[in-house]
Design a protein around this motif. Structure first.
Motif, PDB file in Angstrom:
ATOM      1  N   UNK A   6      39.027  42.490  37.439  1.00  0.00           N
ATOM      2  CA  UNK A   6      37.813  42.987  38.320  1.00  0.00           C
ATOM      3  C   UNK A   6      38.017  42.553  39.824  1.00  0.00           C
ATOM      4  N   UNK A   7      39.368  42.919  40.045  1.00  0.00           N
ATOM      5  CA  UNK A   7      39.829  41.719  41.872  1.00  0.00           C
ATOM      6  C   UNK A   7      40.752  42.756  42.436  1.00  0.00           C
ATOM      7  N   UNK A   8      39.871  43.449  44.006  1.00  0.00           N
ATOM      8  CA  UNK A   8      41.158  44.050  44.929  1.00  0.00           C
ATOM      9  C   UNK A   8      41.928  42.458  45.611  1.00  0.00           C
ATOM     10  N   UNK A   9      42.839  42.589  45.305  1.00  0.00           N
ATOM     11  CA  UNK A   9      43.555  41.168  45.740  1.00  0.00           C
ATOM     12  C   UNK A   9      44.121  41.399  46.895  1.00  0.00           C
ATOM     13  N   UNK A  10      44.004  42.716  47.759  1.00  0.00           N
ATOM     14  CA  UNK A  10      44.622  42.607  49.145  1.00  0.00           C
ATOM     15  C   UNK A  10      43.804  42.032  50.385  1.00  0.00           C
ATOM     16  N   UNK A  11      45.386  41.108  50.567  1.00  0.00           N
ATOM     17  CA  UNK A  11      44.998  40.438  51.761  1.00  0.00           C
ATOM     18  C   UNK A  11      44.701  39.164  51.522  1.00  0.00           C
ATOM     19  N   UNK A  12      44.870  38.767  50.231  1.00  0.00           N
ATOM     20  CA  UNK A  12      43.819  37.457  49.671  1.00  0.00           C
ATOM     21  C   UNK A  12      45.084  36.576  48.995  1.00  0.00           C
ATOM     22  N   UNK A  13      45.079  35.393  49.309  1.00  0.00           N
ATOM     23  CA  UNK A  13      46.078  34.373  48.489  1.00  0.00           C
ATOM     24  C   UNK A  13      45.444  33.839  47.752  1.00  0.00           C
ATOM     25  N   UNK A 166      39.192  34.320  37.968  1.00  0.00           N
ATOM     26  CA  UNK A 166      39.161  35.000  36.937  1.00  0.00           C
ATOM     27  C   UNK A 166      40.776  34.397  35.541  1.00  0.00           C
ATOM     28  N   UNK A 167      40.337  35.967  34.565  1.00  0.00           N
ATOM     29  CA  UNK A 167      42.234  35.443  33.787  1.00  0.00           C
ATOM     30  C   UNK A 167      43.084  36.063  33.992  1.00  0.00           C
ATOM     31  N   UNK A 168      43.788  35.497  34.324  1.00  0.00           N
ATOM     32  CA  UNK A 168      45.376  36.380  33.832  1.00  0.00           C
ATOM     33  C   UNK A 168      45.769  37.095  33.226  1.00  0.00           C
ATOM     34  N   UNK A 169      46.481  38.378  33.389  1.00  0.00           N
ATOM     35  CA  UNK A 169      46.680  39.164  31.898  1.00  0.00           C
ATOM     36  C   UNK A 169      47.539  38.439  30.842  1.00  0.00           C
TER      37      UNK A 169
END
Ligand code: AMP
Length: 395
Positions: A6-13, A166-169
């Motif tokens: 559900x997330x795009x982690x681009x440039x996110x920490x 969110x939950x990790x895989x």
């Protein structure tokens, strides 16, 4: 249920709670890296998105800052497993940690020092959780093993990431597997409960009676049920004060149309040792001075038939004293039956403590559908409790 997709982690920490509470030898080498390997898919997905990962975990039960419990000992191993250099910072909150997190570039991984160097972690302290929250943009919980604890990093910190958690895989897989058994499992559904004591499984049995069609009660706990029904169990392990409850459970099962299967025969030993003399006897006619230590051949055949009929299978607890080679056969044969049923299309979940150890020891790990990574967390899920670490993401 929000997951990594559900997330795009681009440039996110991403601030990720992992469970790196791994065993170390006297040279501080990791002797079982399963937990690190299990967290890899989550970390790699975030890095591939173009994000960076800030990993936080506990290790052991330190009292304050104690070098032997430092996560610096495992940083190189984490690097090896991820195939990415892992930076380490000697604190998990405060200026050092904040600076290291701020300097982190996309594609990089930072490992924080042991969370439990601060007593605020296990106390679930809100200020401590807020300090942790400053390190990342998105919170990811991938630590099923601690999801039943309302600690700062597993639960409280999630308050500071509204819409960004969110939950990790790994955690998502655990939740899905439990749901497959408890909510959406294809019928007939079977639960196999073994192990030493009824008392530690009562809440599970009561909860599970609403979910299953068949229940196998094996291992040491079966003897309380046998004695409660008037059987002679010799020196077998038994909780006399739970016999009334055992009868109530059998009645509830009947009321709910759950078929209960209790061993018919047992391997009886004249001593609690691998070299004891043994004989096969009916479970309700164990001679004085002898104790039941494993499922007998008729019971194994009976359990095999039940397992092969079922489409969803949960297994918790061994069928005998599997740590002793001569009393492991019942547990091994059950594992074989579950592996065969799985091959034929059944969904099988193994979880909680000693059954996981047995599955690994006897090589069934890749022959069942899912082996849970959480002991206490798994047991509490089967009891029907909502785990605080899971609820905090769902809120
Ligand atoms: P639990 O932690 O409740 O799942 O119990 C696991 C333990 O139950 C293992 O250490 C087994 O050796 C033990 N166990 C299983 N069957 C028996 C038995 N018939 N008599 C005594 N201990 C048993």
């Amino acid at each position: 249920m929000k997951t990594l997709n559900d997330f795009n982690f681009e440039n996110k920490k991403a601030l990720i709670r992992v469970d790196f509470n791994v065993p170390l030898n006297e040279k501080f080498e990791v002797t079982d890296a399963t937990r690190i390997v299990s967290a890899k898919p989550t970390i790699i997905k975030i890095l591939e998105d173009g994000g960076s990962c800030i990993l936080m975990s506990h290790l052991g039960r330190p009292k304050g800052f104690q070098d032997e419990f430092s996560l610096k000992h495992i940083a190189a191993k984490v690097s090896d497993i991820l195939g990415v250099e892992v930076k380490f910072v000697t604190d998990c909150i405060g200026s050092k940690a904040e600076e290291a997190a701020a300097n982190l570039q996309p594609g990089e991984v930072l490992l924080l020092e042991n969370l439990r160097f601060y007593k605020e972690e296990t106390a679930g302290d809100k200020d401590f959780a807020e300090k942790l929250s400053k390190l990342g943009d998105v919170y990811v919980n991938d630590a099923f093993g601690t999801a039943h604890r309302a600690h700062a990093s597993t639960t409280i910190v999630a308050q500071f990431f509204e819409g960004k958690k969110c939950f990790g895989s790994l955690l998502a897989q655990e939740i899905e597997s439990i749901n497959k058994v408890m909510e959406t499992g294809e019928k007939p559904v079977l639960a196999i409960l073994g192990g030493a004591k009824v008392s530690s499984k009562i809440t599970i049995i009561e909860n599970i009676l609403d979910k299953v069609d068949h229940l196998i009660i094996g291992g040491g706990m079966a003897f309380t049920f046998v004695k409660a029904q008037g059987g002679k169990i010799g020196n077998s392990i038994c909780e006399d004060d739970k016999m009334g409850l055992a009868l109530e459970i059998l009645q509830h099962a009947k009321d709910k149309n759950v078929q209960v299967h209790i061993p018919i025969d047992t391997i009886a030993a004249d001593d609690f040792s691998n070299d004891a003399n043994t004989q096969i006897v009916d479970i309700n006619a164990i001679p004085d001075g002898w104790e039941g230590v494993d499922a007998g051949p008729k019971s194994r055949a009976q359990f095999h038939d039940v397992v092969m009929q079922c489409k969803t299978i949960l297994w918790n607890g061994p069928l005998g004293v599997f740590e002793m080679e001569n009393f492991a056969q019942g547990t091994i044969e059950l594992g074989n039956s579950i592996a065969e049923a799985t091959k034929n299309g059944a969904f099988s979940l193994v979880g909680g403590g000693d059954s996981v150890a047995a599955v690994k020891q006897f090589g069934f790990e890749n022959k069942v559908s899912y082996v849970s990574t959480g002991g206490g967390a798994m047991l509490e899920s089967l009891e029907g409790k909502t785990l605080p670490g899971i609820a905090a993401i769902l809120e």
